[in-house]
Design a protein around this motif. Structure first.
Motif, mmCIF file in Angstrom:
data_model
loop_
_atom_site.group_PDB
_atom_site.id
_atom_site.type_symbol
_atom_site.label_atom_id
_atom_site.label_comp_id
_atom_site.label_asym_id
_atom_site.label_seq_id
_atom_site.Cartn_x
_atom_site.Cartn_y
_atom_site.Cartn_z
ATOM 1 N N SER A 1 -9.626 -2.005 -4.649
ATOM 2 C CA SER A 1 -10.815 -1.250 -4.247
ATOM 3 C C SER A 1 -10.611 0.248 -4.456
ATOM 4 C CB SER A 1 -11.135 -1.538 -2.782
ATOM 5 O OG SER A 1 -12.181 -0.728 -2.334
ATOM 6 N N VAL A 2 -9.445 0.748 -4.080
ATOM 7 C CA VAL A 2 -9.152 2.179 -4.253
ATOM 8 C C VAL A 2 -9.124 2.539 -5.735
ATOM 9 C CG1 VAL A 2 -7.347 3.920 -3.950
ATOM 10 C CG2 VAL A 2 -7.978 2.448 -2.036
ATOM 11 N N GLN A 3 -8.511 1.674 -6.550
ATOM 12 C CA GLN A 3 -8.465 1.944 -7.985
ATOM 13 C C GLN A 3 -9.863 1.931 -8.595
ATOM 14 O OE1 GLN A 3 -5.765 -1.112 -9.317
ATOM 15 N NE2 GLN A 3 -3.980 0.239 -9.197
ATOM 16 N N ARG B 1 -7.330 -4.000 -1.104
ATOM 17 C CA ARG B 1 -7.495 -2.566 -0.825
ATOM 18 C C ARG B 1 -7.036 -1.741 -2.015
ATOM 19 N NH1 ARG B 1 -8.040 0.943 3.668
ATOM 20 N NH2 ARG B 1 -9.133 -0.855 4.525
ATOM 21 N N VAL B 2 -5.902 -2.130 -2.613
ATOM 22 C CA VAL B 2 -5.403 -1.401 -3.784
ATOM 23 C C VAL B 2 -6.439 -1.459 -4.905
ATOM 24 C CG1 VAL B 2 -3.669 -1.431 -5.622
ATOM 25 C CG2 VAL B 2 -2.960 -1.687 -3.243
ATOM 26 N N LEU C 1 0.789 -1.233 0.000
ATOM 27 C CA LEU C 1 0.000 0.000 0.000
ATOM 28 C C LEU C 1 0.821 1.283 0.000
ATOM 29 C CD1 LEU C 1 -2.849 -0.922 2.499
ATOM 30 C CD2 LEU C 1 -2.963 -0.796 0.030
ATOM 31 N N ASP D 1 -15.387 7.262 -9.718
ATOM 32 C CA ASP D 1 -15.489 8.710 -9.524
ATOM 33 C C ASP D 1 -15.165 9.454 -10.820
ATOM 34 O OD1 ASP D 1 -16.183 8.282 -6.905
ATOM 35 O OD2 ASP D 1 -14.188 8.781 -6.096
ATOM 36 N N SER E 1 -12.674 2.527 -7.090
ATOM 37 C CA SER E 1 -13.388 3.712 -6.611
ATOM 38 C C SER E 1 -12.966 4.955 -7.392
ATOM 39 C CB SER E 1 -13.117 3.903 -5.125
ATOM 40 O OG SER E 1 -13.738 5.068 -4.660
ATOM 41 N N ALA E 2 -11.674 5.089 -7.633
ATOM 42 C CA ALA E 2 -11.180 6.237 -8.397
ATOM 43 C C ALA E 2 -11.732 6.209 -9.827
ATOM 44 C CB ALA E 2 -9.656 6.244 -8.412
ATOM 45 N N ASP F 1 0.984 3.675 1.826
ATOM 46 C CA ASP F 1 0.370 4.720 2.639
ATOM 47 C C ASP F 1 0.328 4.237 4.089
ATOM 48 O OD1 ASP F 1 -1.105 6.818 3.709
ATOM 49 O OD2 ASP F 1 -3.018 6.093 2.919
ATOM 50 N N GLN G 1 -3.321 3.858 5.706
ATOM 51 C CA GLN G 1 -4.053 2.725 5.150
ATOM 52 C C GLN G 1 -3.403 1.405 5.538
ATOM 53 O OE1 GLN G 1 -5.374 2.464 1.137
ATOM 54 N NE2 GLN G 1 -6.091 4.567 1.069
#
Length: 194
Positions: free
Chosen positions: A100-102, A97-98, A51, A108, A104-105, A53, A56
């Motif tokens: 999921s974040v991608q 998580r990676v 991650l 958006d 979501s981006a 981050d 996170q």
């Protein structure tokens, strides 16, 4: 002869993770605290590698350790060591998580594009309105000057018949006749049925 070989050269002096995990599976909170101490740093290291981050990473590491508490009974020693099992869960959770974040981006980004793009109905409505305005202008040019003035003053400026008559210095009846004749010609020109 089965002899345990330690890569570091010295035997591990830490707790037996398999024994601790067995006790955790039975709900032993003290055993979980010891297991937590033994695997927390490696779990955080694996998660942080994926991650990058820190916030996170800590969140995902906590999720993994909660999952260890809930799923301890699922561990199968024949499939690998406790540490490998826990680190595999950590790696999978970090990759999830990676992703999921991608995702979501991307959602958006797509939503932002859709908000900026006018809907098909808006575009077609704008085109239709523009065509109708052009047709009305063309038909207005076909009226006599007196009819065009009367229609323009009454319908585009919103003046009453009396105000149109006063502005053009013509009697009220003449204004009504000009408007009626002008509207009939407009209707015929536009192809509107009565």
């Amino acid at each position: 002869m089965n002899e345990v070989v330690h890569i570091s050269g010295a035997p591990s002096t830490g707790p037996d993770l398999a024994e601790l995990l067995g006790r955790v599976a039975r709900g032993d909170q003290q055993a979980f605290a010891s297991l937590y101490d033994g695997v927390c740093s490696p779990v955080l290291g694996v998660v942080r590698t994926v991650l990058r981050d820190p916030a996170q990473s800590e969140e995902v590491a906590q999720e993994v350790l909660v999952e260890v508490w809930r799923c301890a009974a699922r561990y199968r020693p024949e499939r690998g060591s406790v540490m490998n099992w826990v680190l595999t869960m950590a790696h999978r959770r970090a990759v999830d998580r990676v992703r999921s974040v991608q995702a979501s981006a991307e959602r958006d980004h797509k939503a932002a594009l859709l908000e900026r793009t006018p809907a098909f109905d808006e575009v077609s409505e704008q085109v239709e309105n523009r065509l109708e305005r052009e047709q009305v202008r063309r038909c207005l040019r076909n009226l006599t000057e007196l009819q065009r003035q009367s229609v323009t003053l009454a319908y585009y400026r919103g003046l009453t018949y009396r105000e149109v008559g006063e502005l053009l210095s013509v009697p009220l009846g003449t204004v009504k006749t000009r408007l009626r004749d002008g509207l009939i010609r407009l209707r015929d020109c536009l192809g509107v049925s009565a």
